[in-house]
Write a protein that holds these residues in place. Structure first.
Motif, mmCIF file in Angstrom:
data_model
loop_
_atom_site.group_PDB
_atom_site.id
_atom_site.type_symbol
_atom_site.label_atom_id
_atom_site.label_comp_id
_atom_site.label_asym_id
_atom_site.label_seq_id
_atom_site.Cartn_x
_atom_site.Cartn_y
_atom_site.Cartn_z
ATOM 1 N N GLY A 1 0.349 -1.215 -0.002
ATOM 2 C CA GLY A 1 0.113 0.200 0.018
ATOM 3 C C GLY A 1 1.157 1.032 0.122
ATOM 4 N N LEU A 2 0.501 2.358 -0.381
ATOM 5 C CA LEU A 2 1.394 3.569 -1.066
ATOM 6 C C LEU A 2 1.496 4.035 0.441
ATOM 7 N N LYS A 3 0.770 4.206 1.693
ATOM 8 C CA LYS A 3 1.338 4.494 3.103
ATOM 9 C C LYS A 3 2.342 3.549 3.692
ATOM 10 N N HIS A 4 2.270 2.845 2.759
ATOM 11 C CA HIS A 4 3.333 1.308 3.642
ATOM 12 C C HIS A 4 4.397 1.496 3.411
ATOM 13 N N ILE B 1 7.595 3.608 -4.484
ATOM 14 C CA ILE B 1 6.006 4.588 -4.909
ATOM 15 C C ILE B 1 5.639 5.598 -5.803
ATOM 16 N N ALA B 2 7.297 5.649 -6.706
ATOM 17 C CA ALA B 2 6.191 6.445 -8.026
ATOM 18 C C ALA B 2 5.535 5.802 -8.330
ATOM 19 N N ASP B 3 5.849 3.634 -8.737
ATOM 20 C CA ASP B 3 5.119 3.014 -9.581
ATOM 21 C C ASP B 3 4.206 2.980 -9.022
ATOM 22 N N LYS B 4 3.239 3.004 -8.214
ATOM 23 C CA LYS B 4 2.230 2.982 -7.386
ATOM 24 C C LYS B 4 1.228 4.439 -7.930
ATOM 25 N N ALA B 5 2.261 5.486 -7.908
ATOM 26 C CA ALA B 5 1.235 6.237 -7.890
ATOM 27 C C ALA B 5 1.416 6.927 -9.533
ATOM 28 N N HIS B 6 2.114 6.325 -10.388
ATOM 29 C CA HIS B 6 2.104 6.847 -11.831
ATOM 30 C C HIS B 6 3.045 7.857 -11.616
ATOM 31 N N ILE B 7 4.068 7.964 -11.166
ATOM 32 C CA ILE B 7 5.086 9.123 -11.515
ATOM 33 C C ILE B 7 5.925 9.148 -12.095
ATOM 34 N N ASP B 8 6.075 9.594 -12.710
ATOM 35 C CA ASP B 8 7.780 9.844 -14.280
ATOM 36 C C ASP B 8 8.211 11.068 -13.066
ATOM 37 N N LEU B 9 9.634 10.055 -12.425
ATOM 38 C CA LEU B 9 10.513 10.987 -11.616
ATOM 39 C C LEU B 9 11.084 11.571 -12.079
ATOM 40 N N SER C 1 -6.235 6.835 6.044
ATOM 41 C CA SER C 1 -6.537 5.637 5.959
ATOM 42 C C SER C 1 -5.166 5.028 5.283
ATOM 43 N N ASP C 2 -5.307 4.060 5.562
ATOM 44 C CA ASP C 2 -4.287 3.369 3.938
ATOM 45 C C ASP C 2 -5.079 3.563 2.749
ATOM 46 N N ALA C 3 -6.163 3.696 2.661
ATOM 47 C CA ALA C 3 -7.242 3.593 1.946
ATOM 48 C C ALA C 3 -6.662 5.201 0.966
ATOM 49 N N GLU C 4 -6.935 6.475 1.512
ATOM 50 C CA GLU C 4 -6.876 7.516 1.041
ATOM 51 C C GLU C 4 -5.447 8.146 1.024
ATOM 52 N N VAL C 5 -4.646 7.302 1.493
ATOM 53 C CA VAL C 5 -3.572 7.433 1.440
ATOM 54 C C VAL C 5 -3.107 6.639 -0.141
ATOM 55 N N ASP C 6 -3.582 5.414 -0.496
ATOM 56 C CA ASP C 6 -3.582 5.370 -2.425
ATOM 57 C C ASP C 6 -4.550 5.382 -2.979
ATOM 58 N N ALA C 7 -5.270 6.566 -2.405
ATOM 59 C CA ALA C 7 -6.020 7.634 -3.464
ATOM 60 C C ALA C 7 -5.795 8.906 -3.725
ATOM 61 N N LEU C 8 -4.379 8.549 -2.823
ATOM 62 C CA LEU C 8 -4.074 10.401 -3.334
ATOM 63 C C LEU C 8 -3.283 10.881 -4.598
ATOM 64 N N PRO C 9 -2.957 9.602 -4.911
ATOM 65 C CA PRO C 9 -2.698 10.237 -7.070
ATOM 66 C C PRO C 9 -3.430 10.365 -8.070
ATOM 67 N N LEU C 10 -4.665 9.947 -6.790
ATOM 68 C CA LEU C 10 -6.124 10.274 -8.273
ATOM 69 C C LEU C 10 -6.206 11.302 -8.366
ATOM 70 N N SER C 11 -5.926 12.256 -7.413
ATOM 71 C CA SER C 11 -6.881 13.868 -6.940
ATOM 72 C C SER C 11 -5.492 14.732 -8.111
ATOM 73 N N PHE C 12 -5.173 15.178 -8.972
ATOM 74 C CA PHE C 12 -4.655 16.733 -9.745
ATOM 75 C C PHE C 12 -3.386 17.107 -8.462
ATOM 76 N N GLU C 13 -4.194 17.447 -7.515
ATOM 77 C CA GLU C 13 -3.521 18.276 -6.202
ATOM 78 C C GLU C 13 -2.147 17.006 -5.599
ATOM 79 N N GLY C 14 -2.345 16.058 -4.741
ATOM 80 C CA GLY C 14 -2.262 14.971 -4.250
ATOM 81 C C GLY C 14 -1.240 13.846 -5.480
ATOM 82 N N ARG C 15 -1.510 14.229 -6.319
ATOM 83 C CA ARG C 15 -0.752 13.625 -7.179
ATOM 84 C C ARG C 15 0.546 14.305 -7.399
#
Lengths: 118, 118, 118, 118
Positions: C26-29, C80-88, D49-63
């Motif tokens: 998970g991203l937080k982990h 993290i970059a892979d999980k968040a679809h970020i190109d570092l 929460s873990d789920a909220e962090v996983d969702a972070l990159p889904l918003s423009f601001e979060g990513r």
């Protein structure tokens, strides 16, 4: 918790002085060590879900590990306070007053976004 | 520092409960917040030499900033201890006994390599 | 350093997938683990003066330890970059452009206070 | 991610040198800054929460926030590698070989306890 903060401070300073370690305790070194100890608490939570971390103190080993790492953080906090001539009790009360102005009850009740105990 | 640890704990818990914030205080959240606060102390030392950090508490602003960040670390430590049913005073005394066995005075006097208050 | 970032990413993801570990990532982990690894680098600097840390890479053991911990930070950053679809690579270039606006050369040349590569 | 690590390193070093900032970049300072930046990523996950962090990159601001903080960690990692004459690509491959010996596929497949990408 029925112990004076000053008694804990004296115990930590006595431990330090019996070993003649104050010479190594520059303030920056103490601050770095505080961070490392805080991260040792975090390490106990690594790869665990929120629920698993909540359950950590329920086992003897989990609570002992947590207790030891919390003690280390407190020890460095007391060493920093001594070095910087900060009274941690006064510091905490002053900070709670600042926080109460920043997060008035009527605006922050039950609201996480208003929250953050910073 | 002539204040009981339990009094400080009560003050922090009262602050939390007036805002109904315990619902957000999972143990893992508190641990993460403790680390973030420890890093805010470290941030005060960023880019500064050891001597500049030692001088930080000598200015009013420097000591106030340090005092506030130390208070935040203490606040989260008290919240963690409450959540995990840890008596921080007992935890510290037990940890010092462990450390005394790990670093006996005769072997660690004035020696940095033997040292590390972990 | 003559390697593509994507090649390094593939190596780390292959290592993860051979062990079927994505389920734990998970991203937080991953973020918590990144912090813990960054602190393992800091641990190499604990109790050392600025000059002693500068000398760390001069010994074989020091450089190997530093190299291993830097590798761990990079590994988690790639995960993290892979999980968040970020190109570092793009992220870094965009951030340098932001920083250049925040710290224009003419105002920040040789000035520590203007500085802070944040 | 189709960029050479050396190109990213050159970009960061050029940014540093245009501002004549290498004078402030003692290795310990860079390591402390790396930790602070890693914690800025963690701050994005605070109280979530873990789920909220996983969702972070889904918003423009979060990513964007995540992307910026990851870029800062990478920048300091490149500065540390340059200062310590570490090739991060080689470091990562060597570390993955070590990790593969520590966590052989047959013993660590799908097992969190064997895991820990340290």
């Amino acid at each position: 918790m029925s112990v004076m903060l000053s008694d804990l401070s004296h115990a930590v300073l006595a431990f330090r002085d019996e070993r003649d370690w104050e010479q190594f305790h520059g303030l920056k070194h103490l601050i770095v060590s505080l961070c490392l100890e805080a991260n040792e608490i975090l390490e106990l939570a690594q790869w665990k879900s929120d629920a698993e971390v909540d359950a950590l103190p329920l086992s003897f080993e989990g609570r002992e590990a947590l207790s030891d790492e919390c003690a280390d953080v407190l020890a460095y906090l007391l060493l920093i306070a001594d070095k910087a001539h900060i009274d941690l009790g006064i510091a905490l009360h002053r900070k709670l007053i600042k926080n109460a102005q920043k997060y008035p009850v009527e605006k922050s009740h039950g609201r996480r976004e208003k929250y953050l105990l910073l």
